[in-house]
Design a protein around this motif. Structure first.
Motif, PDB file in Angstrom:
ATOM      1  N   PHE A 169       0.906  -1.070   0.095  1.00 29.29           N
ATOM      2  CA  PHE A 169       0.130   0.120  -0.044  1.00 29.29           C
ATOM      3  C   PHE A 169       1.067   1.295  -0.144  1.00 29.29           C
ATOM      4  O   PHE A 169       1.850   1.162   0.667  1.00 29.29           O
ATOM      5  N   PRO A 170       0.752   2.323  -0.580  1.00 23.69           N
ATOM      6  CA  PRO A 170      -0.411   2.700  -1.782  1.00 23.69           C
ATOM      7  C   PRO A 170      -0.014   2.151  -3.113  1.00 23.69           C
ATOM      8  O   PRO A 170      -0.988   2.180  -4.059  1.00 23.69           O
ATOM      9  N   ARG A 171       1.013   1.530  -3.239  1.00 27.15           N
ATOM     10  CA  ARG A 171       1.252   1.072  -4.691  1.00 27.15           C
ATOM     11  C   ARG A 171       0.176   0.117  -5.292  1.00 27.15           C
ATOM     12  O   ARG A 171      -0.361   0.260  -6.402  1.00 27.15           O
ATOM     13  N   ARG A 172      -0.459  -0.805  -4.344  1.00 30.56           N
ATOM     14  CA  ARG A 172      -1.375  -1.635  -4.741  1.00 30.56           C
ATOM     15  C   ARG A 172      -2.841  -0.834  -5.256  1.00 30.56           C
ATOM     16  O   ARG A 172      -3.458  -1.062  -6.194  1.00 30.56           O
ATOM     17  N   MET A 173      -3.104   0.313  -4.441  1.00 36.40           N
ATOM     18  CA  MET A 173      -4.261   0.970  -4.842  1.00 36.40           C
ATOM     19  C   MET A 173      -4.046   1.680  -6.351  1.00 36.40           C
ATOM     20  O   MET A 173      -4.896   1.735  -6.986  1.00 36.40           O
ATOM     21  N   PRO A 199     -13.035  -0.776   1.201  1.00 39.16           N
ATOM     22  CA  PRO A 199     -12.723   0.694   1.339  1.00 39.16           C
ATOM     23  C   PRO A 199     -11.967   0.847   2.725  1.00 39.16           C
ATOM     24  O   PRO A 199     -11.385   1.959   2.648  1.00 39.16           O
ATOM     25  N   GLY A 200     -12.095   0.126   3.482  1.00 37.42           N
ATOM     26  CA  GLY A 200     -11.431   0.733   4.893  1.00 37.42           C
ATOM     27  C   GLY A 200     -10.076   0.811   4.945  1.00 37.42           C
ATOM     28  O   GLY A 200      -9.286   1.403   5.712  1.00 37.42           O
ATOM     29  N   GLU A 201      -9.415  -0.093   3.672  1.00 38.27           N
ATOM     30  CA  GLU A 201      -7.928   0.014   3.676  1.00 38.27           C
ATOM     31  C   GLU A 201      -7.524   1.411   3.519  1.00 38.27           C
ATOM     32  O   GLU A 201      -6.268   1.869   3.945  1.00 38.27           O
ATOM     33  N   LEU A 202      -8.262   2.268   2.728  1.00 36.72           N
ATOM     34  CA  LEU A 202      -7.709   3.615   2.318  1.00 36.72           C
ATOM     35  C   LEU A 202      -7.730   4.642   3.638  1.00 36.72           C
ATOM     36  O   LEU A 202      -6.731   5.285   3.574  1.00 36.72           O
ATOM     37  N   ALA A 204      -9.584  -1.655 -11.725  1.00 37.04           N
ATOM     38  CA  ALA A 204     -10.483  -2.683 -11.007  1.00 37.04           C
ATOM     39  C   ALA A 204     -10.912  -1.978  -9.713  1.00 37.04           C
ATOM     40  O   ALA A 204     -10.758  -2.266  -8.645  1.00 37.04           O
ATOM     41  N   LYS A 205     -11.876  -1.183 -10.045  1.00 36.69           N
ATOM     42  CA  LYS A 205     -12.854  -0.486  -9.369  1.00 36.69           C
ATOM     43  C   LYS A 205     -13.534  -1.320  -8.124  1.00 36.69           C
ATOM     44  O   LYS A 205     -13.616  -1.144  -7.216  1.00 36.69           O
ATOM     45  N   ASP A 206     -13.882  -2.466  -8.389  1.00 34.45           N
ATOM     46  CA  ASP A 206     -14.432  -3.550  -7.535  1.00 34.45           C
ATOM     47  C   ASP A 206     -13.339  -3.899  -6.340  1.00 34.45           C
ATOM     48  O   ASP A 206     -13.940  -4.023  -5.407  1.00 34.45           O
ATOM     49  N   LEU A 259      -9.270   8.681  -3.760  1.00 33.23           N
ATOM     50  CA  LEU A 259      -9.917   7.274  -3.754  1.00 33.23           C
ATOM     51  C   LEU A 259     -10.769   7.452  -2.566  1.00 33.23           C
ATOM     52  O   LEU A 259     -12.076   6.949  -2.676  1.00 33.23           O
ATOM     53  N   LYS A 260     -10.319   7.976  -1.450  1.00 31.69           N
ATOM     54  CA  LYS A 260     -11.415   8.135  -0.321  1.00 31.69           C
ATOM     55  C   LYS A 260     -12.765   8.953  -0.744  1.00 31.69           C
ATOM     56  O   LYS A 260     -13.978   8.611  -0.607  1.00 31.69           O
ATOM     57  N   ARG A 261     -12.453  10.143  -1.469  1.00 28.39           N
ATOM     58  CA  ARG A 261     -13.639  10.838  -1.945  1.00 28.39           C
ATOM     59  C   ARG A 261     -14.381   9.945  -2.868  1.00 28.39           C
ATOM     60  O   ARG A 261     -15.680  10.135  -2.562  1.00 28.39           O
ATOM     61  N   PHE A 262     -14.060   9.099  -3.699  1.00 24.63           N
ATOM     62  CA  PHE A 262     -14.817   8.402  -4.500  1.00 24.63           C
ATOM     63  C   PHE A 262     -15.440   7.302  -3.752  1.00 24.63           C
ATOM     64  O   PHE A 262     -16.629   7.176  -4.101  1.00 24.63           O
ATOM     65  N   VAL A 263     -14.804   6.695  -2.828  1.00 24.38           N
ATOM     66  CA  VAL A 263     -15.590   5.696  -2.042  1.00 24.38           C
ATOM     67  C   VAL A 263     -16.667   6.377  -1.208  1.00 24.38           C
ATOM     68  O   VAL A 263     -17.842   5.896  -1.046  1.00 24.38           O
ATOM     69  N   VAL A 264     -16.656   7.673  -0.475  1.00 37.11           N
ATOM     70  CA  VAL A 264     -17.661   7.954   0.006  1.00 37.11           C
ATOM     71  C   VAL A 264     -18.761   8.605  -0.826  1.00 37.11           C
ATOM     72  O   VAL A 264     -20.088   8.315  -0.618  1.00 37.11           O
ATOM     73  N   ASP A 265     -18.290   9.013  -2.096  1.00 34.93           N
ATOM     74  CA  ASP A 265     -19.465   9.329  -2.906  1.00 34.93           C
ATOM     75  C   ASP A 265     -20.191   8.076  -3.362  1.00 34.93           C
ATOM     76  O   ASP A 265     -21.601   8.065  -3.539  1.00 34.93           O
ATOM     77  N   HIS A 266     -19.564   7.078  -3.788  1.00 31.80           N
ATOM     78  CA  HIS A 266     -20.021   5.739  -4.105  1.00 31.80           C
ATOM     79  C   HIS A 266     -20.939   5.170  -3.124  1.00 31.80           C
ATOM     80  O   HIS A 266     -22.381   4.852  -3.520  1.00 31.80           O
ATOM     81  N   TRP A 267     -20.684   5.341  -1.856  1.00 33.61           N
ATOM     82  CA  TRP A 267     -21.624   4.585  -0.988  1.00 33.61           C
ATOM     83  C   TRP A 267     -22.848   5.536  -0.429  1.00 33.61           C
ATOM     84  O   TRP A 267     -23.804   5.280  -0.129  1.00 33.61           O
ATOM     85  N   ARG A 268     -22.528   7.156  -0.652  1.00 31.96           N
ATOM     86  CA  ARG A 268     -23.444   7.902  -0.387  1.00 31.96           C
ATOM     87  C   ARG A 268     -24.764   7.935  -1.404  1.00 31.96           C
ATOM     88  O   ARG A 268     -25.845   8.041  -1.089  1.00 31.96           O
TER      89      ARG A 268
END
Length: 100
Positions: free
Chosen positions: A40-44, A60-63, A52-54, A89-98
């Motif tokens: 991490f963060p190379r993997r992300m 997402p907690g890894e972020l 690989a969005k999935d 990516l954190k912003r993306f995840v929050v938006d996705h779940w919202r």
């Protein structure tokens, strides 16, 4: 099975992720990261490059492990700003779940 989304990197631009494709996965960020957690963060960044969005949405907690210390960004030879990529990516995840 992981689905590949070729437009994922472009989708992330609206969350401030503009340099992920500049990374050539040298591993400098993973070597300096105080987390020393499975590259991490190379993997992300690699997940973004592969579309690989999935994989990101699966855990997402890894972020939120990222301390945003800036060491990865300071040492990146390609100026790909891995710390900023993680923040986007954190912003993306929050938006996705919202949006559900």
């Amino acid at each position: 099975m992981t689905l590949v989304d070729p437009g994922f990197a472009e989708e992330l631009q609206r969350f401030g992720v503009e340099t992920a494709l500049d990374c050539f996965n040298c591993g400098t960020c993973a070597a300096i990261c105080p987390l020393i957690y499975e590259h991490f963060p190379r993997r992300m960044v690699r997940y973004i490059q592969l579309g690989a969005k999935d994989k990101i949405l699966e855990s997402p907690g890894e972020l939120w492990r990222c301390l945003h210390c800036g060491l990865c960004t300071e040492t990146c030879p390609r100026e790909a700003n891995p710390g900023e990529v993680i923040l986007g990516l954190k912003r993306f995840v929050v938006d996705h779940w919202r949006r559900g």
